[in-house]
Design an enzyme around this catalytic site. Sequence first.
Site, PDB file in Angstrom:
ATOM      1  N   SER A  83       0.913  -1.211   0.145  1.00 27.70           N
ATOM      2  CA  SER A  83      -0.051   0.009  -0.048  1.00 27.70           C
ATOM      3  C   SER A  83       0.790   1.302   0.127  1.00 27.70           C
ATOM      4  O   SER A  83       0.324   2.312  -0.029  1.00 27.70           O
ATOM      5  CB  SER A  83      -0.962  -0.030   1.184  1.00 27.70           C
ATOM      6  OG  SER A  83      -0.061  -0.146   2.412  1.00 27.70           O
ATOM      7  N   HIS A  86     -40.411  22.072 -11.327  1.00 26.64           N
ATOM      8  CA  HIS A  86     -40.348  21.334 -12.529  1.00 26.64           C
ATOM      9  C   HIS A  86     -39.554  22.220 -13.825  1.00 26.64           C
ATOM     10  O   HIS A  86     -39.582  21.781 -14.770  1.00 26.64           O
ATOM     11  CB  HIS A  86     -41.745  20.995 -13.079  1.00 26.64           C
ATOM     12  CG  HIS A  86     -42.801  20.283 -11.947  1.00 26.64           C
ATOM     13  ND1 HIS A  86     -42.794  19.085 -11.955  1.00 26.64           N
ATOM     14  CD2 HIS A  86     -43.482  21.091 -11.113  1.00 26.64           C
ATOM     15  CE1 HIS A  86     -43.836  18.785 -10.877  1.00 26.64           C
ATOM     16  NE2 HIS A  86     -44.140  20.096 -10.632  1.00 26.64           N
ATOM     17  N   SER A 103     -13.223  26.973 -26.267  1.00 31.31           N
ATOM     18  CA  SER A 103     -13.400  25.809 -27.220  1.00 31.31           C
ATOM     19  C   SER A 103     -12.108  25.780 -28.160  1.00 31.31           C
ATOM     20  O   SER A 103     -11.670  26.892 -28.484  1.00 31.31           O
ATOM     21  CB  SER A 103     -14.619  25.765 -27.839  1.00 31.31           C
ATOM     22  OG  SER A 103     -14.543  24.770 -29.100  1.00 31.31           O
ATOM     23  N   LYS A 130     -17.043  30.229 -27.915  1.00 32.80           N
ATOM     24  CA  LYS A 130     -17.428  29.626 -26.729  1.00 32.80           C
ATOM     25  C   LYS A 130     -16.925  30.166 -25.465  1.00 32.80           C
ATOM     26  O   LYS A 130     -15.770  30.497 -25.393  1.00 32.80           O
ATOM     27  CB  LYS A 130     -17.163  28.055 -26.997  1.00 32.80           C
ATOM     28  CG  LYS A 130     -17.923  27.337 -27.937  1.00 32.80           C
ATOM     29  CD  LYS A 130     -19.401  27.238 -27.634  1.00 32.80           C
ATOM     30  CE  LYS A 130     -19.577  26.266 -26.530  1.00 32.80           C
ATOM     31  NZ  LYS A 130     -19.769  25.111 -26.700  1.00 32.80           N
ATOM     32  N   GLU A 134     -19.099  22.362 -14.437  1.00 36.00           N
ATOM     33  CA  GLU A 134     -19.567  20.940 -14.737  1.00 36.00           C
ATOM     34  C   GLU A 134     -18.431  19.786 -14.283  1.00 36.00           C
ATOM     35  O   GLU A 134     -19.107  18.649 -13.938  1.00 36.00           O
ATOM     36  CB  GLU A 134     -19.069  20.915 -16.490  1.00 36.00           C
ATOM     37  CG  GLU A 134     -20.298  21.732 -17.160  1.00 36.00           C
ATOM     38  CD  GLU A 134     -19.638  21.839 -18.828  1.00 36.00           C
ATOM     39  OE1 GLU A 134     -19.541  20.853 -19.506  1.00 36.00           O
ATOM     40  OE2 GLU A 134     -19.598  23.185 -19.215  1.00 36.00           O
TER      41      GLU A 134
HETATM   42  N1  ARG Z   1      -1.072  -1.571   5.045  1.00 33.56           N
HETATM   43  C1  ARG Z   1      -1.901  -2.116   6.047  1.00 33.56           C
HETATM   44  C2  ARG Z   1      -3.217  -1.536   5.660  1.00 33.56           C
HETATM   45  O1  ARG Z   1      -3.162  -0.397   5.382  1.00 33.56           O
HETATM   46  C3  ARG Z   1      -1.651  -2.011   7.554  1.00 33.56           C
HETATM   47  C4  ARG Z   1      -2.109  -2.913   8.606  1.00 33.56           C
HETATM   48  C5  ARG Z   1      -1.548  -4.123   8.140  1.00 33.56           C
HETATM   49  N2  ARG Z   1      -1.607  -5.088   9.126  1.00 33.56           N
HETATM   50  C6  ARG Z   1      -1.667  -6.449   8.945  1.00 33.56           C
HETATM   51  N3  ARG Z   1      -2.034  -7.255   9.754  1.00 33.56           N
HETATM   52  N4  ARG Z   1      -1.404  -6.750   8.000  1.00 33.56           N
HETATM   53  O2  ARG Z   1      -4.445  -2.074   6.378  1.00 33.56           O
END
Ligand code: ARG
Length: 456
Positions: free
Chosen positions: A23, A156, A277, A283, A290
Site C-alpha cells: 500500500s 419542474h 473551445s 465559446k 461541470e
Molecule cells: N497496510 C495495512 C493497511 O493499510 C496496514 C495494516 C496491516 N496489518 C496487517 N496485519 N497486515 O491496512
Amino acid sequence: MAKLWGGRFQKSAEAWVDEFGASIGFDQQLVMEDIEGSVAHVTMLGAQEILPAEDVAKILEGLAQLKEKADAGELEFSVANEDIHLNLEKMLIDLIGPVGGKLHTGRSRNDQVATDMHLFLKKRVPEVIGLIENFQKTILEQAEQHVETIAPGYTHLQRAQPISFAHHLMVYFWQLQRDKERFSESMKRIDILPLGAGAMAGTTFPIDRLKSAELLGFADVYANSMDAVSDRDFIVEFLSNSALLMTHLSRFAEEIIIWSTDEFKFIELDDAFSTGSSIMPQKKNPDMAELIRGKAGRAFGNLIGLLTVLKGTPLTYNKDMQEDKEGMFDTMETVLGSLKIFEGMVRTMTVNTQRLHGAVHSDFSNATELADYLATKGMPFREAHEVTGKLVFTCIQQGIYLLDLPLEEMKKESALIEADIYEVLAPEAAVRRRNSLGGTGFEQVKIQLAKAKELL
Ligand code: ARG
C-alpha cells in the site's frame, strides 16, 4: 530483501506478489501521521518505563530525523517494505540500529494504521469545515446584493412564482450549513484513539492509553480493543458527509450551468473560471461547474466502495481494510478542491439583474396572485384557480400576459376583479406580499440574512 515479519517464512514472495499487496504507493500520504503516532507511542513507553530512557531518546531522535527528511521530501519508500508503517520502521532501524526495533513494543500495525487514519481526518475535516464556512460567507455576500433582485422561481424547471434572487441563493447557504454541522458532529467519533489496542486483544505491556491520547490530543480512547482495530465507521461517515456535500455542490453547479446559457443568461461567470473551445471561437464554457457536477460521481463511488469492502469482513482486522485509504484520500482532495473553486466562481460571477427582471415580467408566474386575490374576496380557492386558469388561457391565445389583459376581459370571468388587480399582479408586489415566516418577501429575506450572518 528480508521482511520485518520474515521469521516464520521459508521463502519470499515474488516481487509482483509483493507489489499487489503493498500500500506504500498511496499510504505514504500518511507519513506525518505515522511519525506523529510513533512519537507519542514511544514517549508513552518511556513514561511507563517499558523502555529505558536512553532507548526512547535514541528512537525519538531517529523519528525527528525521519520527519525532517519527510518534510524535505527526501524519504525513499520501497514496495518491498509493503506499507508506510514498515517502511518507516525499517528506515528507523537503518538509521539508529537495532534499538529502532523496540518502537513496535506493545503495538501492532492494526492499531497503528487506524490511528493514522484518525489523525488524518482529525487534521483535515476542520479544513473542510473552514472551506464550507468560507463559501457560505461568499454566498451570503452575493445574496445581500440581490435582496431586491426579482427572479423567476421554478418548480419542474417551469416558471412558478416570482422570488427574491437572494432567497434562491440562500438555499445553498442552508444546505452548506447542514453539511458543516454534519462534519462537525462527526469530529466526536474521529476524536477517539485506537492506539494501544494492539493487534486486537490489547497488550501484556503496562501501557497507558490515556497518556497516548493526551499526547496526540484525542478526547478519548476506544473502549474495546477489537472495535478499535476493526472500526472504519468514522471513514464511512466522512465519505457519506462528503457525498451529500458533493450532491449539494452538484445541484448548485447544475444551476450555474443553466443560468450561464444564452437561453437563460441569468449570470455570467468570470473569464478566470471559464474555458474556451479549441474549435469554436465564440465559446465560453462553465467547465469548472461541470467538473464539480461530475466529481460528485467519484465521491459517491468512494462511499459505496468502502461500504462494500466492510460489509463482509469478520472481526477484526482484515487486509480488505487496506482498501479504505485511496477513496478517503481521493474524496478529501475532491471536496477541498471543489469548495475552493466554487467559492471563487460564485464570488466573481455577475448577476444579470436586467435579464432576471425581464424574465418575471414576461411570464405567468404572477398567476397565483390573481387566484389569491379572488380567494381573499371570498371565492373558494379551487374556483379562483379555475377562473385564473381560464384568463391565462385567454392571454396565451392572444400572445399577451396577465398584466396586459384589459379589466373588462377579466371581469368576464369574475365580477370580483377590480382595477387594483394590476398592482397585485406586479411581480415586485408578488414578492413583497409573501411575508410569511421564511417566505421570499423582502422583509423575510432580510430576517433570514441576519439569522445566517449570526451563524458565521
Ligand atoms: N497496510 C495495512 C493497511 O493499510 C496496514 C495494516 C496491516 N496489518 C496487517 N496485519 N497486515 O491496512
